[in-house]
Motif scaffolding. Structure first.
Motif, mmCIF file in Angstrom:
data_model
loop_
_atom_site.group_PDB
_atom_site.id
_atom_site.type_symbol
_atom_site.label_atom_id
_atom_site.label_comp_id
_atom_site.label_asym_id
_atom_site.label_seq_id
_atom_site.Cartn_x
_atom_site.Cartn_y
_atom_site.Cartn_z
ATOM 1 N N VAL A 65 -61.801 -32.257 -16.107
ATOM 2 C CA VAL A 65 -60.940 -32.870 -17.126
ATOM 3 C C VAL A 65 -59.932 -31.849 -17.646
ATOM 4 N N GLY A 66 -58.667 -32.233 -17.658
ATOM 5 C CA GLY A 66 -57.616 -31.374 -18.178
ATOM 6 C C GLY A 66 -57.061 -30.368 -17.192
ATOM 7 N N CYS A 67 -57.577 -30.367 -15.954
ATOM 8 C CA CYS A 67 -57.167 -29.348 -14.982
ATOM 9 C C CYS A 67 -55.999 -29.776 -14.092
ATOM 10 N N ALA A 92 -59.790 -42.227 -10.876
ATOM 11 C CA ALA A 92 -58.769 -42.135 -11.920
ATOM 12 C C ALA A 92 -59.280 -42.695 -13.240
ATOM 13 N N GLN A 93 -59.958 -43.832 -13.197
ATOM 14 C CA GLN A 93 -60.427 -44.453 -14.433
ATOM 15 C C GLN A 93 -61.634 -43.734 -15.037
ATOM 16 N N PHE A 98 -63.421 -39.947 -19.365
ATOM 17 C CA PHE A 98 -63.857 -38.628 -19.828
ATOM 18 C C PHE A 98 -62.821 -38.023 -20.783
ATOM 19 N N GLU A 99 -61.540 -38.176 -20.442
ATOM 20 C CA GLU A 99 -60.469 -37.600 -21.257
ATOM 21 C C GLU A 99 -60.426 -38.213 -22.656
ATOM 22 N N GLU A 100 -60.862 -39.462 -22.774
ATOM 23 C CA GLU A 100 -60.797 -40.157 -24.056
ATOM 24 C C GLU A 100 -62.056 -39.983 -24.889
ATOM 25 N N SER A 105 -60.954 -32.245 -23.575
ATOM 26 C CA SER A 105 -59.697 -31.506 -23.407
ATOM 27 C C SER A 105 -58.703 -32.392 -22.671
ATOM 28 N N TYR A 106 -57.827 -33.055 -23.408
ATOM 29 C CA TYR A 106 -56.835 -33.919 -22.775
ATOM 30 C C TYR A 106 -55.802 -33.056 -22.050
ATOM 31 N N PRO A 107 -55.345 -33.484 -20.871
ATOM 32 C CA PRO A 107 -54.405 -32.667 -20.103
ATOM 33 C C PRO A 107 -53.174 -32.264 -20.895
#
Length: 247
Positions: A65-67, A92-93, A98-100, A105-107
């Protein structure tokens, strides 16, 4: 949390386990492993979302996540791990979910190009994806610290420019809000072309004077003592437009 169905399942399994009259059985490593396995299986059967994501797949994608790793490359690597075939949408989903999550760590858009360039370089050299993820995580940590320091310096520079501009406005004779000259303890403002000075006192209050110029040397006309700049500002807003004696 106690109303969670999973808690009821785990409590029921553990309840059956501790009914054993043998303390030796309760402490037996093999028995503990067996009851732990039973708990995991029962919970897995209850889960009806993200059924393709178990074990290594879940852990690896969460670490990415975030990479800014391309979804295609993530899917190709994840499909080599045990589990059903994953589509681009699956990956993707799940990544978006995970990002939410809270504290995820959001990109960072500012780091996208650098991450993609580093990923392409390592991929061309044959570096394994988990190692690339680790490298990118370190890269992001360093870059975010660099950006933080840069923003701090930019903010300090902006504040200094604003301070100098405020000083120049005061010294030019224009109306202005409360302004310090350098590190002097006095504050000055000008309203309706009249200059006022605030001086801190030993009892943490403020003496307000009407002065001709922004200088601490001039005694000026004492107007009053106030608890804070806000109180003095209200007084200035009233007297600045009233007739005043020459001094």
């Amino acid at each position: 949390m106690t109303n969670d169905d999973r808690v009821s399942v785990v409590r029921a399994i553990l309840g059956e386990y501790v009914k054993s009259p043998s303390l030796r059985h309760l402490r037996d490593p093999y028995s503990l492993t067996r009851v732990a396995t039973d708990i995991v299986k029962r919970l897995d059967r209850q889960s009806r979302t993200w059924q393709k994501w178990q074990g290594e797949r879940e852990t690896l994608l969460k670490s990415a996540v975030g990479c800014w790793i391309p979804v295609q490359d993530l899917r190709d690597y994840l499909n080599d791990l045990p589990g059903p075939n994953l589509t681009m949408t699956d990956v993707a989903q799940r990544l978006r979910a995970f990002e939410e999550e809270p504290y995820a760590s959001y990109p960072n858009d500012e780091l996208k190009d650098g991450c993609l360039a580093l990923f392409a370089k390592e991929k061309a050299e044959g570096t394994e994806l988990p190692a690339i993820i680790g490298l990118l995580s370190e890269h992001i940590e360093h870059e975010e610290e660099r950006l933080r320091l840069e923003r701090t310096e930019q903010y300090k520079h902006m504040r200094e420019q604003e301070r100098l501009a405020a000083e120049q406005r005061l010294l030019s004779g224009a109306d202005c809000k409360w302004t310090q000259l350098g590190r002097a303890p006095q504050w000055y403002c000008r309203t309706n072309g009249r200059t006022y000075r605030l001086t801190p006192t030993s009892d943490k209050r403020w003496d307000l004077h009407r002065v001709n110029a922004p200088t601490a040397d001039e005694k000026g006309q004492h107007i009053g003592r106030y608890g804070g700049r806000g109180d003095a500002t209200k007084v200035v807003a009233q007297i600045a437009y009233q007739a005043e004696p020459r001094f």
